[in-house]
Scaffold this active site. Structure first.
Site, PDB file in Angstrom:
ATOM      1  N   GLU A 200      43.004  39.072  38.136  1.00 39.45           N
ATOM      2  CA  GLU A 200      41.984  40.104  37.931  1.00 39.45           C
ATOM      3  C   GLU A 200      42.503  41.498  38.265  1.00 39.45           C
ATOM      4  O   GLU A 200      41.945  42.214  39.106  1.00 39.45           O
ATOM      5  CB  GLU A 200      40.742  39.784  38.777  1.00 39.45           C
ATOM      6  CG  GLU A 200      40.114  38.463  38.392  1.00 39.45           C
ATOM      7  CD  GLU A 200      38.765  38.172  39.017  1.00 39.45           C
ATOM      8  OE1 GLU A 200      37.988  37.426  38.442  1.00 39.45           O
ATOM      9  OE2 GLU A 200      38.491  38.718  40.113  1.00 39.45           O
TER      10      GLU A 200
ATOM     11  N   GLU B  85      38.954  31.211  34.499  1.00 36.50           N
ATOM     12  CA  GLU B  85      37.916  31.063  35.523  1.00 36.50           C
ATOM     13  C   GLU B  85      36.567  31.138  34.836  1.00 36.50           C
ATOM     14  O   GLU B  85      36.365  31.989  33.968  1.00 36.50           O
ATOM     15  CB  GLU B  85      37.967  32.183  36.574  1.00 36.50           C
ATOM     16  CG  GLU B  85      39.082  32.077  37.556  1.00 36.50           C
ATOM     17  CD  GLU B  85      38.978  33.108  38.678  1.00 36.50           C
ATOM     18  OE1 GLU B  85      37.849  33.473  39.068  1.00 36.50           O
ATOM     19  OE2 GLU B  85      40.032  33.554  39.148  1.00 36.50           O
TER      20      GLU B  85
END
Ligand code: BG6
Length: 479
Positions: free
Chosen positions: A175, A378
């Site tokens: 991320e 995810e």
């Protein structure tokens, strides 16, 4: 309904949230190790000086450090084709700046990789997932400093060399775009602007200039890592990893539409534009000017970015958000990533708005932009789970969430998106990254461990375990 042959079904975890063993095997302290427990509505704290008697959930996490064989056997039982995990940088370079790697750390991950390969599970390794060595925070304020590129490259060289021939897929920074927001300062970049006293996680002293300069260092490091990986093993495939928050204009008012475009670009596309296209997007220039940010580049950086474009694109997907230019509507509950609530969607117990169709929409948007193979690395529902007296856990809400997202992934594939893998988050229960609690559970596998520090770490199968096993067995035909 069936997925393409060879589709990579699996699950995802991260070292700092799953392993524990925080001071074993020569491991150093990471930025996650200095964060205390917390819960929804009560922020975890950052404690630069470790406090006696305070609960630090990352210390023992889910004790995977001692139970990885049992855990990987359970993943294999579900039929995983791929397992995404991260290497804790501090197991390999405890302080971050050593010249030689720590053999015990290298061996630990070699064991994990071998255990996966034993069952035919493809490892997908995140190189840096929210666990910068705290030693580097103290030494140079971590990614705020250009020195980090060299430390990171030493780390990459050690792992790329050691695991050559065993691993195919790597992700550079988890991320990476979380550092466009305040919360990514410490978590993702190891930047801590106040080393003297503890602070609430969301109240850390924030200097946007340092975060964006830090991102530039990370872009250069990521590009160099792609190049190095290809040199060490041409079979290596290196991807980026984004937190993708699908964003809609709250209304069709042109001001809302423009606001949404601006937010979407800087949050959802800025980092991946650099990593996938190899150049800074032109829209960033105005953002930097209007926010007094000056990104310092060195000669040669632009070439490095061009030469180190990623091989595939990955992202996390939990929720969507809405944007509005109407100031009076801001400041409500909203999602963790800002914006305002969508009146058409329901939220999880942590206020994250659930939007399966947003996943199809986003897969299409992203694929149109980069035309790279994609993985959803995810996705999942953080929820409170209840154990029945007989030890069963009926998590039908989790099954519903995942089922709806998988259906939309399938739609996106029919739309033409080259989606090659899916690794739902926290396939085994672990510590929450945002709140620092155990109670927010994502797993197919329950871990008997609680926020008051009790629990024996026993593993129990939830209803979703058998359900996901069937999904994989039928290649997504039976949901
Ligand atoms: C992603 C992170 O943001 O979301 C994970 O990569 C994190 O580390 C996951 O755990 C879910 O967030 P949370 O806060 O519910 O743990």
């Amino acid at each position: 309904m069936s997925f393409p042959k060879g589709f990579l079904w699996g699950g995802a975890t991260a070292a700092n949230q799953l392993e524990g063993g925080w001071n074993e095997g020569g491991k150093g302290v990471s930025v996650s190790d200095i964060c205390t427990g917390g819960k929804y509505g009560q922020s975890k704290r950052i404690t630069p000086v470790l406090e006696e008697g305070t609960f630090y959930p990352s210390r023992l996490a889910s004790d995977h450090y001692h139970r990885y064989k049992e855990d990987i056997a359970l993943f294999a039982e579900m039929g995983f084709k791929i397992y995404r995990f991260s290497i804790a940088w501090t197991r390999i370079f405890p302080n971050g700046d050593e010249s030689e790697p720590n053999e015990e750390g290298l061996k630990f991950y070699e064991n994990i990789i071998d255990e996966c390969l034993k069952y035919g599970i493809e490892p997908l390794i995140t190189i840096s997932h929210y666990e910068v060595p705290f030693g580097l925070t103290k030494k140079c304020n971590a990614w705020a400093s250009r020195e980090m590129i060299d430390y990171f490259m030493n780390y990459c060289e050690a792992i790329f060399t050691r695991y050559k021939g065993k691993v195919k897929y790597w992700l550079t920074f988890n991320e990476i775009n979380s550092a466009t927001e305040k919360m990514g300062g410490l978590l993702s970049q190891g930047i801590l602007n106040e080393l003297e006293k503890p602070t609430e996680f969301m109240k850390q002293v924030d200097i946007p200039q340092l975060r964006y300069q830090g991102l530039h260092h990370q872009f250069v490091a990521s590009a160099k890592a792609v190049k190095l990986a290809h040199e060490i093993d041409p079979a290596y495939q290196v991807g980026n990893m984004m937190i993708y928050a699908t964003s809609y204009a709250l209304t069709c008012h042109p001001d809302d539409v423009l606001k949404n475009q601006q937010w979407n670009r800087m949050m959802n596309y800025f980092c991946s534009d650099v990593q996938c296209r190899g150049v800074y997007p032109t829209y960033a220039t105005r953002f930097f000017r209007e926010n007094d940010i000056v990104v310092k580049m060195e000669p040669g950086d632009e070439e490095i970015l061009k030469e180190g474009k990623v091989d595939f694109y990955t992202f996390s997907y939990y929720m969507s958000v809405c944007q509005t230019a109407d100031q009076s509507k801001l400041g409500g509950e909203g999602n963790i990533l800002g914006g305002v609530n969508n009146p058409y969607l329901k939220a999880s117990d942590w206020g994250w708005q659930i939007d399966p169709k947003g996943l199809r929409y986003s897969l299409n948007e992203i694929y149109d932009r980069y035309e790279l193979p994609m993985m959803v690395v995810e996705n999942g529902l953080g929820a409170y789970d209840k154990i029945e007296e007989d030890g069963s856990i009926h998590d039908s809400y989790r099954i519903d969430y995942l089922k709806q997202h998988i259906e939309q992934m399938h739609e996106a594939i029919l739309d033409g998106v080259n989606l090659i893998g899916y690794t739902p988050w926290g396939c085994i229960d672990l510590v929450s990254a945002s709140t620092g609690e155990y109670a927010k559970r994502y797993g197919f596998i329950y871990v008997d461990r609680y926020d008051d520090g009790t629990g024996e770490f026993d593993r129990l199968k939830k209803d979703s375990f058998e359900w996901y096993k069937k999904v994989i067995e039928t290649n997504g035909e039976e949901l």
